[in-house]
Enzyme design. Structure first.
Site, mmCIF file in Angstrom:
data_model
loop_
_atom_site.group_PDB
_atom_site.id
_atom_site.type_symbol
_atom_site.label_atom_id
_atom_site.label_comp_id
_atom_site.label_asym_id
_atom_site.label_seq_id
_atom_site.Cartn_x
_atom_site.Cartn_y
_atom_site.Cartn_z
ATOM 1 N N GLU A 118 8.714 -15.765 -8.869
ATOM 2 C CA GLU A 118 8.190 -14.841 -8.804
ATOM 3 C C GLU A 118 8.359 -14.408 -9.634
ATOM 4 O O GLU A 118 7.094 -14.095 -10.068
ATOM 5 C CB GLU A 118 9.582 -14.355 -7.619
ATOM 6 C CG GLU A 118 8.748 -13.015 -7.571
ATOM 7 C CD GLU A 118 10.792 -12.332 -6.537
ATOM 8 O OE1 GLU A 118 11.642 -12.790 -6.708
ATOM 9 O OE2 GLU A 118 10.177 -11.109 -5.783
ATOM 10 N N GLU A 139 18.214 -17.740 -4.219
ATOM 11 C CA GLU A 139 17.820 -16.770 -4.824
ATOM 12 C C GLU A 139 17.355 -17.030 -6.461
ATOM 13 O O GLU A 139 16.757 -16.296 -6.491
ATOM 14 C CB GLU A 139 19.031 -15.960 -5.282
ATOM 15 C CG GLU A 139 19.035 -14.409 -5.841
ATOM 16 C CD GLU A 139 17.784 -13.447 -4.495
ATOM 17 O OE1 GLU A 139 16.931 -13.887 -3.926
ATOM 18 O OE2 GLU A 139 17.247 -12.917 -6.148
ATOM 19 N N TRP A 175 -3.068 -2.971 -0.988
ATOM 20 C CA TRP A 175 -2.758 -4.146 -1.538
ATOM 21 C C TRP A 175 -3.888 -4.987 -0.968
ATOM 22 O O TRP A 175 -3.527 -4.805 0.038
ATOM 23 C CB TRP A 175 -0.909 -4.033 -1.469
ATOM 24 C CG TRP A 175 -0.958 -5.812 -1.847
ATOM 25 C CD1 TRP A 175 -0.158 -6.047 -3.205
ATOM 26 C CD2 TRP A 175 -0.217 -6.679 -1.184
ATOM 27 N NE1 TRP A 175 0.342 -7.031 -2.724
ATOM 28 C CE2 TRP A 175 0.771 -7.872 -2.115
ATOM 29 C CE3 TRP A 175 -0.124 -6.913 0.597
ATOM 30 C CZ2 TRP A 175 0.671 -8.432 -1.208
ATOM 31 C CZ3 TRP A 175 -0.233 -8.015 0.632
ATOM 32 C CH2 TRP A 175 0.631 -9.512 0.188
ATOM 33 N N CYS A 178 0.848 -0.996 0.264
ATOM 34 C CA CYS A 178 0.718 -0.125 -0.187
ATOM 35 C C CYS A 178 0.852 1.375 -0.196
ATOM 36 O O CYS A 178 2.098 1.139 0.535
ATOM 37 C CB CYS A 178 -1.152 -0.349 1.726
ATOM 38 S SG CYS A 178 -1.916 -1.431 1.367
ATOM 39 N N ASN A 236 -1.789 2.057 6.393
ATOM 40 C CA ASN A 236 -1.302 1.293 5.502
ATOM 41 C C ASN A 236 -1.279 0.381 6.287
ATOM 42 O O ASN A 236 -1.064 0.604 7.271
ATOM 43 C CB ASN A 236 0.138 1.709 5.202
ATOM 44 C CG ASN A 236 0.442 2.445 3.581
ATOM 45 O OD1 ASN A 236 -0.713 2.594 2.875
ATOM 46 N ND2 ASN A 236 1.481 2.890 3.061
ATOM 47 N N GLY A 237 -0.869 -1.180 6.251
ATOM 48 C CA GLY A 237 -0.584 -2.007 7.532
ATOM 49 C C GLY A 237 -1.950 -1.911 8.142
ATOM 50 O O GLY A 237 -2.956 -2.527 6.989
ATOM 51 N N ARG A 253 5.649 -0.020 -5.771
ATOM 52 C CA ARG A 253 5.446 -1.128 -4.479
ATOM 53 C C ARG A 253 4.429 -2.431 -4.583
ATOM 54 O O ARG A 253 4.571 -3.521 -3.996
ATOM 55 C CB ARG A 253 5.411 -0.301 -3.456
ATOM 56 C CG ARG A 253 5.813 0.881 -3.269
ATOM 57 C CD ARG A 253 5.495 1.577 -2.371
ATOM 58 N NE ARG A 253 5.053 1.158 -1.333
ATOM 59 C CZ ARG A 253 6.048 1.922 -0.350
ATOM 60 N NH1 ARG A 253 6.793 2.008 -0.451
ATOM 61 N NH2 ARG A 253 5.654 1.118 0.979
ATOM 62 N N LYS A 273 13.650 -15.654 -8.216
ATOM 63 C CA LYS A 273 13.607 -14.886 -8.960
ATOM 64 C C LYS A 273 12.998 -15.894 -9.802
ATOM 65 O O LYS A 273 11.270 -14.961 -10.881
ATOM 66 C CB LYS A 273 14.850 -14.672 -9.907
ATOM 67 C CG LYS A 273 15.743 -13.708 -9.191
ATOM 68 C CD LYS A 273 15.646 -12.741 -9.495
ATOM 69 C CE LYS A 273 14.835 -12.513 -7.772
ATOM 70 N NZ LYS A 273 15.037 -11.853 -6.648
ATOM 71 N N HIS A 276 18.499 -36.830 -0.343
ATOM 72 C CA HIS A 276 17.348 -37.770 0.793
ATOM 73 C C HIS A 276 16.469 -37.219 0.735
ATOM 74 O O HIS A 276 15.734 -36.856 1.817
ATOM 75 C CB HIS A 276 18.657 -36.336 2.005
ATOM 76 C CG HIS A 276 19.763 -37.085 2.534
ATOM 77 N ND1 HIS A 276 20.087 -38.098 3.065
ATOM 78 C CD2 HIS A 276 20.881 -36.366 1.831
ATOM 79 C CE1 HIS A 276 21.353 -37.927 2.920
ATOM 80 N NE2 HIS A 276 21.551 -37.083 2.549
ATOM 81 N N LYS A 326 6.344 -4.455 -3.940
ATOM 82 C CA LYS A 326 8.273 -3.852 -3.690
ATOM 83 C C LYS A 326 8.516 -4.241 -2.640
ATOM 84 O O LYS A 326 9.515 -4.405 -2.140
ATOM 85 C CB LYS A 326 8.339 -3.189 -4.085
ATOM 86 C CG LYS A 326 9.599 -2.640 -4.552
ATOM 87 C CD LYS A 326 10.602 -3.822 -5.277
ATOM 88 C CE LYS A 326 12.193 -3.514 -5.595
ATOM 89 N NZ LYS A 326 13.081 -4.372 -5.559
HETATM 90 C C1 AGP Z 1 13.397 -10.153 -3.995
HETATM 91 O O1 AGP Z 1 13.013 -10.553 -5.430
HETATM 92 C C2 AGP Z 1 11.931 -9.655 -3.749
HETATM 93 N N1 AGP Z 1 10.994 -9.090 -4.255
HETATM 94 C C3 AGP Z 1 11.394 -10.167 -2.288
HETATM 95 O O2 AGP Z 1 12.088 -11.159 -1.254
HETATM 96 C C4 AGP Z 1 12.040 -8.773 -1.110
HETATM 97 O O3 AGP Z 1 13.925 -9.423 -0.879
HETATM 98 C C5 AGP Z 1 12.044 -9.202 0.658
HETATM 99 O O4 AGP Z 1 10.831 -9.043 0.208
HETATM 100 C C6 AGP Z 1 12.567 -8.152 1.253
HETATM 101 O O5 AGP Z 1 12.796 -7.434 0.904
HETATM 102 P P1 AGP Z 1 13.848 -6.123 1.631
HETATM 103 O O6 AGP Z 1 15.051 -6.114 1.142
HETATM 104 O O7 AGP Z 1 13.128 -4.816 0.741
HETATM 105 O O8 AGP Z 1 13.672 -6.104 3.023
#
Ligand code: AGP
Length: 613
Positions: free
Chosen positions: A493, A486, A78, A2, A103-104, A27, A490, A509, A608
């Protein structure tokens, strides 16, 4: 997640609000809205979908006066409580008089809703936010001002929030409250602003006041009154922002993510510049007094979320192997809700691109109460909550990262961690030869990344083979295991392909049971001391009919055949290999997402900056 923008001015603020919302789009959100006070009328326009839908709706009504107002608030939502509908979009209104953006999460919204309903308030949405609007409306009846009503309302809300309230009976004022969700006041000349992120206000001001936890503020065109959590009127410092914002500019790239992948050599150069040279690491690079803290540090605890957590996991391998300092890494959302033991002389390191991630901030707050010797934030946003609330800070110089999928923020975090290894190693008998090796590797790093990006066409072509895949497995060993994690993050995501990562020694395992021709296996294989072990794991996959995509050093001697496609990654020194091998995995997920036709920069359901837990 948000976003909030608000303004009180002499001019019509609608375009300021819309521009602010556009700047917060990165965001992640699913609907948006604006409330404007025009004379004695409160107008609210809300739309699901992109901010463009909202601005088109406003354009269509521009003759009606609905889109006019010198005081207004706006929001990108959001969804948390209540689906993605126009009725649930903010602002929410009470008594056709008060409008609220938030927000929140108000955790006790159910109890508040019951009690407000019993008092005759009708709820027009499923949101927790609407309880703020009605609570303030109710308390305003027994208060001398909106500020007083909000001060009375705040203790009744449990949870994290940043909120802004306007009252059509007093268009000269906005009242805002911060508890766990950031708010920043922007100072203009004869006009003032509020936002959840300074990015939203950069076209109108560079002078900001960051509200602290528990602050409530009354903002007019010409005055700011801030009341802190104890009820005392306080002054907060005015900060001149030097943040750059290039959100409007994809520099000819099709997506921000691609632009940000290609920016990596340059932003790593920036991150290293003036801090590291072939002679060594500069003093106190991690903040004033950091070297003295590092000299005493016996243990490092790293806390972060998502991609930043993967940077922390990589750093653990480095800190223990190169600097000889013990380290453990934890996901912030786990740490914040468990009892943990603090080792003597422990340094807490938090990592975050945004510096506003709710779980990481809460973990930092908790850690401060637990007896850590000091706290260091590795962060990409100067002036963010994490930076302000930590004793030491190190700014990665990745520049604004707009794509939801973190790319350049991650690799600059890793570069920062290699510098941390040097800065701490200096006080822990790190062999001079090893120090020289890392320094040289860092100096070479930007060129190695440039070289690695030349693999783009080959990876683009390879991505075709993922077009019909639904699952995938990523494998790595040692400090490449977090890189495999990672890579998997990606891919899932932005392409929505299910991806899992394993330390390849774990294959037998359990995950070997998954191997078949429909489950591509992506392997990261630099030429290091674990190569032979990794090759055995590759054979285990081959023997079960698996199809592999191996990103390997040329000297690792993998050969492409009908079950294995090899992409040769430029040879690099071992300490920087996790950074170098990250790039092909980013490119792979990008090109697969293109084939899948997903929204690369704003993937579904994601935000974001995750400012709620
Ligand atoms: C990664 O591609 C993500 N968008 C997400 O995992 C992100 O790294 C995570 O939300 C942490 O965000 P920050 O680094 O702003 O704390």
């Amino acid at each position: 997640m948000c976003g909030i923008v608000g303004a009180v001015a002499e001019r019509n603020v609608v375009q300021i609000l819309l521009e602010g919302l556009k700047r917060l789009e990165y965001r992640g959100y699913d609907s948006s809205g604006v409330a404007l006070i025009n004379g004695n009328v409160l107008n609210v326009i809300r739309r699901t979908g992109k901010v463009k839908e909202l601005s088109d709706a406003i354009d269509h009504q521009s003759d009606s006066g609905i889109a006019l107002g010198t005081t207004g608030i706006a929001h990108t939502r959001w969804a948390t409580h209540g689906g993605v509908t126009e009725a649930n979009a903010h602002p929410h209104v009470s008594e056709q008089r008060f409008a609220v953006v938030h927000n929140g999460i108000i955790e006790n919204h159910k109890a508040l809703r019951d009690s407000l309903s019993a008092s005759g308030y009708h709820f027009a949405s499923d949101t927790d936010t609407e309880t703020i609007a009605h609570t303030v409306a109710q308390l305003r009846k027994s208060s001398a001002s909106l500020l007083e009503a909000v001060l009375k309302a705040v203790p009744t809300f449990h949870g994290a929030y940043g909120t802004v309230i306007i009252d059509k009976e007093d268009a000269s004022t906005m009242v805002v409250a911060r508890s766990g969700s950031p708010l920043v006041i922007g100072l203009g000349i004869g006009e003032n602003f509020i936002a959840s992120d300074q990015m939203a206000l950069l076209p109108v001001t560079r002078r900001f006041i960051f509200l602290e936890e528990g602050d409530v503020a009354e903002i007019t065109r010409t005055s700011i009154v801030i009341i802190d959590a104890t009820g005392t009127q306080v002054e907060r410092p005015i900060v001149e922002s030097n943040v750059e914002h290039d959100a409007g500019d994809k520099a000819g790239y099709r997506h921000y993510m691609l632009k940000e992948i290609y920016e990596q050599p340059a932003v790593i150069r920036n991150t290293l510049q003036g801090r590291v040279s072939p002679e060594g690491i500069a003093d106190d690079v991690f903040g004033e007094g950091s070297d003295a803290i590092f000299a005493k540090t016996q243990h490092i605890k790293i806390i972060a979320c998502g991609t930043s957590y993967h940077a922390g996991m990589t750093a653990k391998y480095w800190l223990e192997a190169y600097a000889g300092v013990s380290c453990d890494v934890e996901i912030a959302s786990e740490f914040r809700y468990r009892k943990s033991v603090v080792k003597p002389n422990s340094l807490l390191v938090t990592i975050s691109q945004s510096g506003e991630t709710a779980d990481t901030l809460a973990a930092l707050k908790l850690a401060k109460e637990c007896g850590y010797m000091s706290s260091l934030a590795i962060c990409n946003v100067d002036g963010s909550s994490l930076v302000r609330e930590s004793s030491l800070s190190f700014m990665t110089k990745a520049g604004a990262e707009i794509g939801v999928a973190s790319t350049k923020a991650f690799t600059t975090q890793l570069a920062g961690f290699l510098m941390l290894v040097l800065a701490i190693g200096k006080h822990h008998n790190m062999p001079a030869q090893l120090e020289q090796h890392i320094l040289q590797a860092l100096v070479e790093l930007p060129n190695k990344l440039d070289e690695t990006l030349t693999l783009a066409n080959e990876i683009d072509e390879l991505a075709e083979e993922f077009s019909d895949k639904e699952h995938s497995l990523f494998l790595g060993r040692g400090d490449q295991y977090p890189i495999a994690m990672e890579g998997a993050l990606k891919l899932k995501e932005i392409s929505y392909i299910h991806a899992e990562a394993y330390a390849s020694g774990e294959l037998k395992h359990g995950p070997l049971a998954l191997i078949d021709a429909d489950m591509p296996v992506i392997v990261v294989a630099p030429n290091n001391e674990l190569l032979e072990k990794l090759k055995s794991n590759v054979e285990e996959v081959r023997a079960r009919g698996g199809i592999m995509y191996v990103f390997a050093d040329k000297d690792a001697h993998f050969e492409s055949d009908e079950t294995m496609r090899v992409v040769n990654v430029p040879h690099c020194m071992e300490s920087i290999a996790p950074i170098v091998y990250t790039l092909p995995l980013q490119l792979l997920s990008y090109y697969v997402a293109l084939i899948k036709g997903t929204d690369v920069d704003q993937p579904r359901n994601l935000a974001k900056s995750v400012t709620v837990e």
